[in-house]
Design an enzyme around this catalytic site. Sequence first.
Site, PDB file in Angstrom:
ATOM      1  N   HIS A   1     -18.777  39.890  39.173  1.00 44.26           N
ATOM      2  CA  HIS A   1     -17.797  39.003  38.559  1.00 44.26           C
ATOM      3  C   HIS A   1     -17.078  38.225  39.662  1.00 44.26           C
ATOM      4  O   HIS A   1     -17.211  38.549  40.853  1.00 44.26           O
ATOM      5  CB  HIS A   1     -16.786  39.783  37.711  1.00 44.26           C
ATOM      6  CG  HIS A   1     -15.944  40.752  38.498  1.00 44.26           C
ATOM      7  ND1 HIS A   1     -16.146  42.119  38.491  1.00 44.26           N
ATOM      8  CD2 HIS A   1     -14.888  40.547  39.327  1.00 44.26           C
ATOM      9  CE1 HIS A   1     -15.269  42.698  39.276  1.00 44.26           C
ATOM     10  NE2 HIS A   1     -14.489  41.768  39.806  1.00 44.26           N
TER      11      HIS A   1
HETATM   12  P1  TYD Z   1     -14.122  46.223  37.103  1.00 44.31           P
HETATM   13  O1  TYD Z   1     -13.119  45.398  37.802  1.00 44.31           O
HETATM   14  O2  TYD Z   1     -15.128  45.528  36.233  1.00 44.31           O
HETATM   15  O3  TYD Z   1     -14.891  47.172  38.134  1.00 44.31           O
HETATM   16  P2  TYD Z   1     -16.019  46.844  39.246  1.00 44.31           P
HETATM   17  O4  TYD Z   1     -15.835  45.428  39.679  1.00 44.31           O
HETATM   18  O5  TYD Z   1     -15.764  47.811  40.318  1.00 44.31           O
HETATM   19  O6  TYD Z   1     -17.372  47.083  38.666  1.00 44.31           O
HETATM   20  O7  TYD Z   1     -13.339  47.297  36.234  1.00 44.31           O
HETATM   21  C1  TYD Z   1     -14.013  48.391  35.603  1.00 44.31           C
HETATM   22  C2  TYD Z   1     -13.174  48.821  34.401  1.00 44.31           C
HETATM   23  O8  TYD Z   1     -11.905  49.285  34.830  1.00 44.31           O
HETATM   24  C3  TYD Z   1     -12.934  47.685  33.413  1.00 44.31           C
HETATM   25  O9  TYD Z   1     -13.020  48.224  32.098  1.00 44.31           O
HETATM   26  C4  TYD Z   1     -11.504  47.275  33.677  1.00 44.31           C
HETATM   27  C5  TYD Z   1     -10.854  48.532  34.197  1.00 44.31           C
HETATM   28  N1  TYD Z   1      -9.785  48.275  35.193  1.00 44.31           N
HETATM   29  C6  TYD Z   1      -8.479  48.518  34.882  1.00 44.31           C
HETATM   30  O10 TYD Z   1      -8.129  48.947  33.750  1.00 44.31           O
HETATM   31  N2  TYD Z   1      -7.500  48.283  35.825  1.00 44.31           N
HETATM   32  C7  TYD Z   1      -7.808  47.825  37.055  1.00 44.31           C
HETATM   33  O11 TYD Z   1      -6.892  47.620  37.899  1.00 44.31           O
HETATM   34  C8  TYD Z   1      -9.188  47.554  37.359  1.00 44.31           C
HETATM   35  C9  TYD Z   1      -9.587  47.017  38.701  1.00 44.31           C
HETATM   36  C10 TYD Z   1     -10.148  47.797  36.404  1.00 44.31           C
END
Ligand code: TYD
Length: 142
Positions: free
Chosen positions: A54
């Site tokens: 993303h």
């Molecule tokens: P995401 O940012 O998509 O993780 P990565 O980039 O490491 O794959 O986040 C994963 C999940 O965690 C998504 O459902 C959103 C949640 N999340 C939160 O609730 N709070 C946060 O601060 C972050 C970074 C993610």
Amino acid sequence: MYNCGLLKFRKITSNSNKEFGALTPIEFLNEIPFDVKRLYYIYDVNSEQIRGQHSHKKLHQVLICLNGSVDVKLINHFGEKVYTLNDSSEGLYVGPDNWREMYNFKEGTVLLVLASEKYDEDDYIRDFDTFLEFNEKKYGRK
Ligand code: TYD
């Protein structure tokens, strides 16, 4: 590379006693190029897993690998680059409009992330074609 880059932090060791270990201090006001409002850490990731995939519209982040090793691929309007994070005295600054993918997580890796804003799903672009269109509107055609 545009809007990203490695930050080097101090690593304090003992000259006389190698077994003493190391300490890395980070003064947020001087060493992090934004006000930190949130931190989180990513861990227990299987080595086959790809995370991230993303970009963010406004969020600034610094990624610090506290233990282990992880590859971070950044793609933006001006280029792409892979950074291997395996040194806890350095951090990868990632500004807005960078598509990121984290992979090759070594067992035991802990990736700490400092972030400039509270969590906001509306700040994410999770579709790669939408990311390319968004950047083309913002920065012009390639
Ligand atoms: P995401 O940012 O998509 O993780 P990565 O980039 O490491 O794959 O986040 C994963 C999940 O965690 C998504 O459902 C959103 C949640 N999340 C939160 O609730 N709070 C946060 O601060 C972050 C970074 C993610």
